[in-house]
Scaffold this active site. Structure first.
Site, short mmCIF file in Angstrom:
data_model
loop_
_atom_site.label_atom_id
_atom_site.label_comp_id
_atom_site.label_asym_id
_atom_site.label_seq_id
_atom_site.Cartn_x
_atom_site.Cartn_y
_atom_site.Cartn_z
CG ASP A 34 -2.05 0.96 1.15
OD1 ASP A 34 -2.28 1.50 0.05
OD2 ASP A 34 -2.71 1.19 2.17
NE ARG A 65 -1.46 6.76 1.39
CZ ARG A 65 -1.51 5.85 2.35
NH1 ARG A 65 -1.21 6.19 3.59
NH2 ARG A 65 -1.84 4.60 2.09
CB SER A 83 -8.54 -5.64 -3.64
OG SER A 83 -9.25 -4.43 -3.80
CD GLU A 85 -13.11 -5.42 -1.93
OE1 GLU A 85 -11.89 -5.70 -1.87
OE2 GLU A 85 -14.00 -6.29 -1.84
CG ASN A 86 -7.73 -2.25 -5.71
OD1 ASN A 86 -6.77 -3.02 -5.58
ND2 ASN A 86 -8.03 -1.35 -4.76
C1 FPP Z 1 -2.12 0.30 -3.17
O1 FPP Z 1 -1.60 1.62 -3.18
C2 FPP Z 1 -1.61 -0.41 -4.29
C3 FPP Z 1 -2.37 -1.00 -5.26
C4 FPP Z 1 -3.83 -0.95 -5.30
C5 FPP Z 1 -1.75 -1.67 -6.37
C6 FPP Z 1 -0.56 -2.51 -6.03
C7 FPP Z 1 0.25 -2.58 -7.24
C8 FPP Z 1 1.60 -2.54 -7.29
C9 FPP Z 1 2.48 -2.52 -6.14
C10 FPP Z 1 2.31 -2.45 -8.57
C11 FPP Z 1 2.07 -3.48 -9.57
C12 FPP Z 1 2.09 -4.88 -9.13
C13 FPP Z 1 2.47 -5.89 -9.94
C14 FPP Z 1 2.30 -7.28 -9.51
C15 FPP Z 1 3.10 -5.64 -11.24
P1 FPP Z 1 -2.61 2.82 -3.26
O2 FPP Z 1 -2.79 3.20 -4.67
O3 FPP Z 1 -3.89 2.45 -2.56
O4 FPP Z 1 -1.86 3.91 -2.48
P2 FPP Z 1 -2.52 5.06 -1.61
O5 FPP Z 1 -3.17 4.39 -0.43
O6 FPP Z 1 -1.34 5.89 -1.19
O7 FPP Z 1 -3.49 5.79 -2.48
#
Ligand code: FPP
Length: 248
Positions: free
Chosen positions: A26, A30, A71, A73-74
């Protein structure tokens, strides 16, 4: 790097460490916003972090690493972010496949593939097939994954087996249900790490993490390093896991 055993000159790995570590990656958004960049810039930086952490696993005695990439939910994010993430997953597989194979990584995907586009699903299938003979590290990528969704799909398949007369309702216990989960070939996670300061599990490995230890850290995922991973994995060895029992 792990500590080197002077007699064997091999890396000494503590055998009481976690065998399976799961990570909620996560904080990409940010991280990007702090730099005045679009959120996808953070996701790209996050994708680059994965290789170092996978590579750190053998030194730390971690055989299984499971990462939460997208997820159920994403999908609620903007269409542009979702499309960008899907492009990133395709590019990641295309660019990393050869390297993952050569480094002995076995890759699996968990989650519901039904909503993913055909091109991405075929890349996922190909990577699973390509790396099926590897055993150095088992990397599982959760894509369109949700714990409740996984248990619901498992229950549906179990009900179908009963309807077909291949199972009886009397066969339904925790062990049987677990065989229908996406993770049926994996051990349960010992340790779940979440970056970025949020202390939530966000529907990740709900069933499997019943007895896992949790570590919530402030670092944003694109800043997460092998050194921090090693520190957390090392600290796990000092925890007293009793699985609900009283210590003898
Ligand atoms: C959460 O950060 C992250 C995600 C929803 C996506 C995770 C993806 C990666 C780490 C990169 C790609 C992965 C692969 C397997 C190639 P957020 O966007 O919710 O961050 P925030 O809470 O700061 O907004």
């Amino acid at each position: 790097m792990g500590q080197v055993d002077q007699k064997t000159m091999t890396n000494k790995v503590p055998d009481h460490g976690p065998k399976h570590v799961a990570i909620i990656m996560d904080g990409n958004g940010r991280w990007a916003q702090m730099r005045g960049k679009p959120r996808l810039f953070g996701h790209h930086a996050g994708a680059k972090r994965i290789r170092e952490i996978v590579e750190a696993c053998p030194d730390q005695g971690v055989k299984y690493l499971t990462i939460f990439a997208f997820s159920t939910e994403n999908w609620k994010r903007t269409q542009a972010e979702v499309a960008g993430l899907m492009r990133l997953f395709r590019a990641y597989i295309q660019h990393e496949a050869r390297d993952l194979f050569q480094r002995g990584v076995r890759v699996r995907f968990i989650g519901d593939r039904i909503k993913l586009d055909d091109k991405l699903v075929s890349l996922m299938d190909e990577l699973e097939l390509l790396t099926a003979g590897n055993d150095r590290v088992h990397l599982t990528i959760a894509l369109n994954y949700g714990g409740r969704d996984e248990v619901t799909r498992a229950a549906q398949r179990l009900a179908y087996e009963i309807e077909m007369g291949r199972l009886s309702y009397k066969d339904v216990d925790a062990e049987t249900l677990a065989k229908f989960l996406d993770t049926h070939v994996l051990p349960d996670p010992d340790l779940v790490i979440r970056t970025s300061g949020e202390a939530r599990i966000s529907n990740f490995l709900l069933w499997q993490s019943a007895y896992a230890e949790y570590e919530f850290i402030d670092t944003l995922w694109p800043d997460f390093t092998e050194a921090e991973f090693a520190r957390i994995v090392g600290a796990y060895g000092t925890r007293d896991r009793r699985f609900g029992a009283v210590k003898a």
